[in-house]
Design a protein around this motif. Structure first.
Motif, mmCIF file in Angstrom:
data_model
loop_
_atom_site.group_PDB
_atom_site.id
_atom_site.type_symbol
_atom_site.label_atom_id
_atom_site.label_comp_id
_atom_site.label_asym_id
_atom_site.label_seq_id
_atom_site.Cartn_x
_atom_site.Cartn_y
_atom_site.Cartn_z
ATOM 1 N N PRO A 166 8.625 26.772 14.010
ATOM 2 C CA PRO A 166 8.787 25.313 13.850
ATOM 3 C C PRO A 166 8.801 24.524 15.151
ATOM 4 O O PRO A 166 8.352 23.372 15.176
ATOM 5 C CB PRO A 166 10.135 25.203 13.121
ATOM 6 C CG PRO A 166 10.313 26.497 12.432
ATOM 7 C CD PRO A 166 9.675 27.519 13.311
ATOM 8 N N LEU A 167 9.351 25.119 16.222
ATOM 9 C CA LEU A 167 9.468 24.404 17.489
ATOM 10 C C LEU A 167 8.512 24.939 18.559
ATOM 11 O O LEU A 167 8.677 24.637 19.738
ATOM 12 C CB LEU A 167 10.911 24.468 18.000
ATOM 13 C CG LEU A 167 11.989 23.944 17.058
ATOM 14 C CD1 LEU A 167 13.355 23.966 17.742
ATOM 15 C CD2 LEU A 167 11.670 22.535 16.566
ATOM 16 N N GLU A 168 7.533 25.689 18.129
ATOM 17 C CA GLU A 168 6.588 26.257 19.095
ATOM 18 C C GLU A 168 5.871 25.149 19.859
ATOM 19 O O GLU A 168 5.410 24.163 19.290
ATOM 20 C CB GLU A 168 5.560 27.133 18.366
ATOM 21 C CG GLU A 168 4.652 27.916 19.299
ATOM 22 C CD GLU A 168 3.780 28.903 18.548
ATOM 23 O OE1 GLU A 168 2.654 29.156 19.013
ATOM 24 O OE2 GLU A 168 4.239 29.427 17.506
ATOM 25 N N GLY A 169 5.792 25.296 21.182
ATOM 26 C CA GLY A 169 5.142 24.301 22.020
ATOM 27 C C GLY A 169 6.030 23.155 22.438
ATOM 28 O O GLY A 169 5.598 22.285 23.195
ATOM 29 N N ARG A 213 14.939 30.607 19.373
ATOM 30 C CA ARG A 213 14.491 31.468 18.279
ATOM 31 C C ARG A 213 13.420 30.776 17.446
ATOM 32 O O ARG A 213 12.496 31.417 16.923
ATOM 33 C CB ARG A 213 15.672 31.837 17.390
ATOM 34 C CG ARG A 213 15.359 32.880 16.320
ATOM 35 C CD ARG A 213 16.522 33.086 15.383
ATOM 36 N NE ARG A 213 16.725 31.936 14.512
ATOM 37 C CZ ARG A 213 15.998 31.687 13.411
ATOM 38 N NH1 ARG A 213 15.019 32.513 13.068
ATOM 39 N NH2 ARG A 213 16.233 30.628 12.676
ATOM 40 N N LEU A 214 13.520 29.445 17.338
ATOM 41 C CA LEU A 214 12.548 28.670 16.579
ATOM 42 C C LEU A 214 11.303 28.327 17.392
ATOM 43 O O LEU A 214 10.414 27.638 16.891
ATOM 44 C CB LEU A 214 13.195 27.389 16.052
ATOM 45 C CG LEU A 214 14.326 27.579 15.026
ATOM 46 C CD1 LEU A 214 14.966 26.248 14.660
ATOM 47 C CD2 LEU A 214 13.812 28.285 13.770
ATOM 48 N N GLY A 215 11.257 28.786 18.633
ATOM 49 C CA GLY A 215 10.037 28.661 19.433
ATOM 50 C C GLY A 215 10.079 27.717 20.602
ATOM 51 O O GLY A 215 9.107 27.621 21.360
ATOM 52 N N ALA A 216 11.189 26.984 20.809
ATOM 53 C CA ALA A 216 11.259 26.016 21.903
ATOM 54 C C ALA A 216 11.521 26.689 23.236
ATOM 55 O O ALA A 216 12.181 27.731 23.303
ATOM 56 C CB ALA A 216 12.354 24.991 21.629
ATOM 57 N N SER A 217 11.010 26.097 24.285
ATOM 58 C CA SER A 217 11.402 26.451 25.649
ATOM 59 C C SER A 217 12.645 25.629 25.972
ATOM 60 O O SER A 217 12.687 24.430 25.664
ATOM 61 C CB SER A 217 10.283 26.115 26.640
ATOM 62 O OG SER A 217 9.091 26.809 26.309
#
Length: 325
Positions: A4-7, A29-33
């Motif tokens: 969901p938070l990739e990129g 875990r949801l993809g965020a940096s």
């Protein structure tokens, strides 16, 4: 399948321990940096020597799990250090998409005993700290939106408390700061909506070093997840940071132990109009005194029932005031 938070990139303040740590880990875990911010003072009152260890350890934990993260150890209540925090996300990850404000301290005292420093320090860390990071994040998003001539992606999740809803007699500084954060959030939500930014505020309840006194009488279960674990709060923060929450703006939500409660705005309970050009003392006495005589003795604007000590999943308004971090 993408996360969901990739990129996306995020800043989480007060993320070296407790709620902030759980929130930073969930966003990763949801993809965020994630930029993990924590000033690192050991005392929950903000005392002690600052240390980079808490922020560094959480950032390392995220990287070990395959995510991207850096640590920032600045004081968010310092205007220039808050600027550096936002700029660090932009420098490291190219932009900032999500800001989670969580950093805070406690200096509890009854109002007649509280010192000026005890008042100022709590207002400074909570309310000014939230403003500082919000200011620089908002400026970043506004500039990006104007440059692109279209809305951008921005999410703010602020941290209030049930202490604000309930009044919290021994925390006039904390309750005032948390009430101010709600006002800051709703103002920000209105101001930034046209740029593609949402701002929401949560009242979390969790067992952390900040709430060790509040929840001292509540034993942790022998098995399974503690109903007061910060991990119950983090998923809501992840959701509010996500594209799925694009229509959620200017909202106040209570969250803990498998429960999310959306708190409605205050409503007018009853209205009185003068029968003359202006109210007189006598007219007000005739209207208001009978009205209040019919209401429970000691009833105040504060939702005092929030301070009850029951933890029922179907009752969001019966538990003790919580603190962030």
């Amino acid at each position: 399948m993408s996360l969901p938070l990739e990129g996306l990139s995020a800043v989480v303040t007060g993320a070296g321990r407790g709620l902030g740590r759980a929130e930073a880990l969930e966003l990763a875990r949801l993809g965020a940096s994630v930029v993990v911010n924590d000033y690192g003072r050991p005392g929950r009152d903000g005392s002690g020597e600052a240390s980079a260890a808490p922020a560094e350890e959480v950032a390392a934990e995220i990287r070990a799990a395959g995510g991207r993260s850096v640590a920032h150890t600045g004081d968010v209540a310092d205007f220039e250090q808050a600027r550096e925090l936002v700029e660090s996300a932009v420098a490291e990850f190219g932009k900032l998409d999500v800001l989670v404000n969580n950093a805070g301290i406690l200096r509890d005292r009854m109002v007649f005993s509280m010192s000026e420093d005890e008042w100022d320090s709590v207002i400074r860390v909570h309310l000014k700290g939230h403003f500082n990071t919000t200011h620089f994040a908002a400026a970043h998003w506004r500039a990006r939106s104007k440059a692109a001539d279209r809305p951008v992606y921005g999410r703010i999740v602020n941290t209030s408390s049930e202490a604000f809803l309930a009044g919290s007699a021994g925390q006039p500084n904390y309750a005032a700061a948390k009430g101010g954060i709600v006002g800051l959030t709703t103002s920000t939500a209105l101001a930034l909506a046209k740029y593609g930014v949402t701002a929401n505020v949560i009242c979390p309840r969790a067992r952390t070093r900040m709430t060790q006194d509040v929840f001292a009488g509540f034993a942790q279960p022998d098995g399974g997840l503690d109903p007061l674990a910060p991990e119950h709060v983090a998923p809501l923060v992840g959701y509010l940071a996500s594209p799925a929450a694009a229509q959620v703006n200017g909202q106040l939500l209570v969250v803990h132990g498998g429960l999310v409660a959306i708190v409605d705005r205050p409503r007018v309970r009853v209205r009185f109009d003068t029968g003359q050009d202006a109210f007189t003392y006598g007219e007000l006495d005739a209207l208001l005194t009978p009205h209040y005589a019919q209401r429970p003795a000691g009833e105040t604007f504060a939702a005092a029932e929030v301070l009850g000590l029951r933890h029922e999943r179907d009752s969001a308004d019966r538990a003790p005031a919580s603190a962030d971090r």
